[in-house]
Every structure is written in structure tokens, then in C-alpha cells.
Design a protein around this motif. Structure first.
Motif, mmCIF file in Angstrom:
data_model
loop_
_atom_site.group_PDB
_atom_site.id
_atom_site.type_symbol
_atom_site.label_atom_id
_atom_site.label_comp_id
_atom_site.label_asym_id
_atom_site.label_seq_id
_atom_site.Cartn_x
_atom_site.Cartn_y
_atom_site.Cartn_z
ATOM 1 N N LEU A 25 -18.528 17.327 3.092
ATOM 2 C CA LEU A 25 -19.731 16.597 2.643
ATOM 3 C C LEU A 25 -19.429 15.099 2.074
ATOM 4 O O LEU A 25 -18.029 14.848 1.918
ATOM 5 C CB LEU A 25 -20.288 17.155 1.282
ATOM 6 N N ASP A 26 -20.328 14.161 2.186
ATOM 7 C CA ASP A 26 -20.019 12.843 1.598
ATOM 8 C C ASP A 26 -21.094 12.584 0.629
ATOM 9 O O ASP A 26 -22.250 12.481 0.860
ATOM 10 C CB ASP A 26 -20.273 11.823 2.768
ATOM 11 N N ASP A 27 -20.856 12.614 -0.719
ATOM 12 C CA ASP A 27 -21.694 12.405 -1.775
ATOM 13 C C ASP A 27 -21.485 10.935 -2.369
ATOM 14 O O ASP A 27 -20.586 10.855 -3.400
ATOM 15 C CB ASP A 27 -21.477 13.579 -2.979
ATOM 16 N N GLY A 28 -22.224 10.112 -1.850
ATOM 17 C CA GLY A 28 -22.190 8.759 -2.288
ATOM 18 C C GLY A 28 -20.672 8.269 -2.030
ATOM 19 O O GLY A 28 -20.232 7.512 -2.934
ATOM 20 N N GLY A 29 -20.109 8.528 -0.964
ATOM 21 C CA GLY A 29 -18.574 7.710 -0.679
ATOM 22 C C GLY A 29 -17.640 8.749 -1.298
ATOM 23 O O GLY A 29 -16.471 8.401 -1.112
ATOM 24 N N SER A 30 -17.982 9.854 -1.903
ATOM 25 C CA SER A 30 -16.983 10.906 -2.451
ATOM 26 C C SER A 30 -16.885 12.129 -1.629
ATOM 27 O O SER A 30 -17.992 12.794 -1.680
ATOM 28 C CB SER A 30 -17.445 11.264 -3.915
ATOM 29 N N PRO A 31 -15.935 12.111 -0.727
ATOM 30 C CA PRO A 31 -15.770 13.433 0.182
ATOM 31 C C PRO A 31 -15.409 14.995 -0.681
ATOM 32 O O PRO A 31 -14.812 14.582 -1.801
ATOM 33 C CB PRO A 31 -14.397 13.006 0.949
ATOM 34 N N GLU A 32 -16.230 15.631 -0.050
ATOM 35 C CA GLU A 32 -16.072 17.286 -0.838
ATOM 36 C C GLU A 32 -16.161 18.131 0.259
ATOM 37 O O GLU A 32 -16.694 17.964 1.198
ATOM 38 C CB GLU A 32 -17.160 16.901 -1.881
ATOM 39 N N THR A 33 -15.477 19.456 -0.227
ATOM 40 C CA THR A 33 -15.627 20.407 0.701
ATOM 41 C C THR A 33 -16.218 21.542 -0.031
ATOM 42 O O THR A 33 -15.577 21.940 -1.162
ATOM 43 C CB THR A 33 -14.202 20.872 1.395
#
Length: 256
Positions: A192-200
Motif C-alpha cells: 500500500l501507499d498511505d499518503g507517501g508511506s509504503p506499507e505491506t
């Protein structure tokens, strides 16, 4: 069934009541559901149609012609035609999606075993309903959506529903972008990309519920003067009449 589980879980909100309900045999529940659907289909369609002398039922690929419809090589002439071919699951554009086997609203209820965890992509009414059902059956559910829950409703409804889902243990990740999806040791990994913060986020299974696409292809609609809107929906007026005055359309194929 999911409602029965939920009522057992919340009965203790009343003083003097202790209750408990749990999913003990998912496969038996699915078998019962399949039997009920088969029974209703037999009683309301298969057994009923032959009793109407003016209805002939045929199965096959149909195509519209200026004079009517062709099916299995035969031509059936008609003055008026109704198109009611429904819709199919629309697959979102996500890198890696072709490399995984997601569940859909059409396959999720045919699972032989419940997954321990489930990602639900999309937060329309179908996605929300299935997410809540699986959560009440004991699955750890996370809903992931680009906008918000039930985006076609008022924002206050979305906010209230997110609170109710939180009370039932459903995690909601809204306003995020899907970057990629792949198989992982757990089952499925979604980047995911949550406002520029990548996450899995990982789960055992993923369910795609990001919309449906009208089944309007391969019908020869353009050849008979029927207009198709963006996304494949057949354009109709308030009487369900298409741009060909002798052809009507109803149901999901109109996008309504």
C-alpha cells in the motif's frame, strides 16, 4: 447464519443473559446454503418455466440481429427484445494481480474452509457485507479501499459504519493506494501507499470487491444501434428503452 452468530455474541449486553455462539462447521453451513439455492432455483425457475406455454428456455451464446436474436446457430425473430445479461466482477488494475487467485463475491461463499485472515479490497455494499459476514464467522478481516466505506453514501454514514466495524473487530484502511499484490508465506501480501508511506499488509486470502462490469460484450449491440456508455453499461431511458426503440435493457447490464 452470520446474524445468529452476532446475536449470540452481543446478548450479554442485557443484564442476566449469558449466551455464546461460534462457527463449528463451515463446510456444513455452505452445503446447507447450496442445497437451499438449488431447491429455490428448481422450484422457481426450472420447474416453473415449462408450465408457461408461451415461454421457450434456451441456453447458449446469444447475439442480437436486426430481426431478433441468434442462439446456437438458430435465429429467433422478435418485434421487441429485452437484454438482461447481468454483470461480472470487475478486476482492479493492481500490479501482480494476475499472479494470485483472489476470491470474489461469487466464489467466497463456496470456500470449503474458512481462512484465518482475509483482506477485502473495495468497500462498496457487497464488500462491506461480506467483510462483516466473515468477521462474524471468526475470520480476522481487514478492509482496504481507495476512498471510504460506502463511498456513494454521506460521509457521516461511512464514519458511523467504520465505528461499528471497529466494534466487531474489523480493521478498515481507507484512503490508500494499491501498489502491488503478490503471494507470500502467509498467503497474500498487499503493498500500500498511505499518503507517501509504503506499507505491506498480509492475510491468508484476498477478496476482490471493487465493483462490477456489465455483461454487454459479444452481443452485437453496436450492430443494431444500441449505445453503450463508458464501462460497458447499456444506455436506457426512464422506460428502460435503449437507443434502438425495439430493444430494452434491464438490471445490472444498464449499470443502475
Amino acid at each position: 447464519a452470520a446474524e445468529a452468530l452476532h446475536q449470540g455474541a452481543v446478548a450479554s449486553r442485557f443484564d442476566g443473559i449469558t449466551a455464546n455462539a461460534r462457527m463449528s462447521d463451515w463446510r456444513s453451513l455452505v452445503t446447507q446454503k447450496d442445497a437451499l439455492v438449488s431447491e429455490l432455483r428448481q422450484a422457481k425457475y426450472i420447474d416453473l418455466l415449462p408450465s408457461y406455454n408461451n415461454i421457450a428456455y434456451l441456453e447458449g451464446a446469444a447475439r442480437l440481429t436486426p430481426d431478433g436474436v441468434t442462439v446456437n446457430g438458430g435465429t429467433f425473430r422478435s418485434k421487441k427484445t429485452i437484454v438482461a445479461t447481468g454483470s461480472s466482477v470487475a478486476r482492479p488494475v493492481i500490479a501482480g494481480l494476475d499472479g494470485v487467485t483472489p476470491l470474489t463475491s461469487e466464489t467466497a461463499l463456496a470456500l470449503e474452509e474458512l481462512p484465518r485472515s482475509l483482506l477485502v479490497l473495495g468497500a462498496g455494499y457487497i464488500g462491506c457485507e461480506l467483510a462483516q459476514m466473515f468477521a462474524r464467522a471468526g475470520v480476522a478481516v481487514t478492509i482496504v479501499c481507495r476512498s471510504r466505506l460506502l463511498p456513494e453514501t454521506e460521509p457521516e454514514i461511512s464514519a458511523a459504519l467504520e465505528g461499528y466495524f471497529g466494534d466487531e473487530g474489523i480493521t478498515v484502511r481507507s484512503g490508500v493506494a494499491y501498489r502491488a499484490i503478490r503471494e507470500s508465506e502467509m498467503g497474500i501480501a498487499l503493498d500500500l501507499d498511505d499518503g507517501g508511506s509504503p506499507e505491506t499488509i498480509e492475510a491468508e486470502q484476498v477478496l476482490i470487491s471493487t465493483g462490477r462490469r456489465p455483461n454487454s460484450g459479444e452481443l452485437g449491440l453496436g450492430e443494431v444501434g444500441v449505445e453503450i456508455a463508458a464501462g460497458g453499461a447499456i444506455t436506457v431511458n426512464d422506460r428502460l428503452q435503449t437507443t434502438n426503440p425495439d430493444i430494452y435493457a434491464a438490471g445490472d447490464v444498464t449499470g443502475r
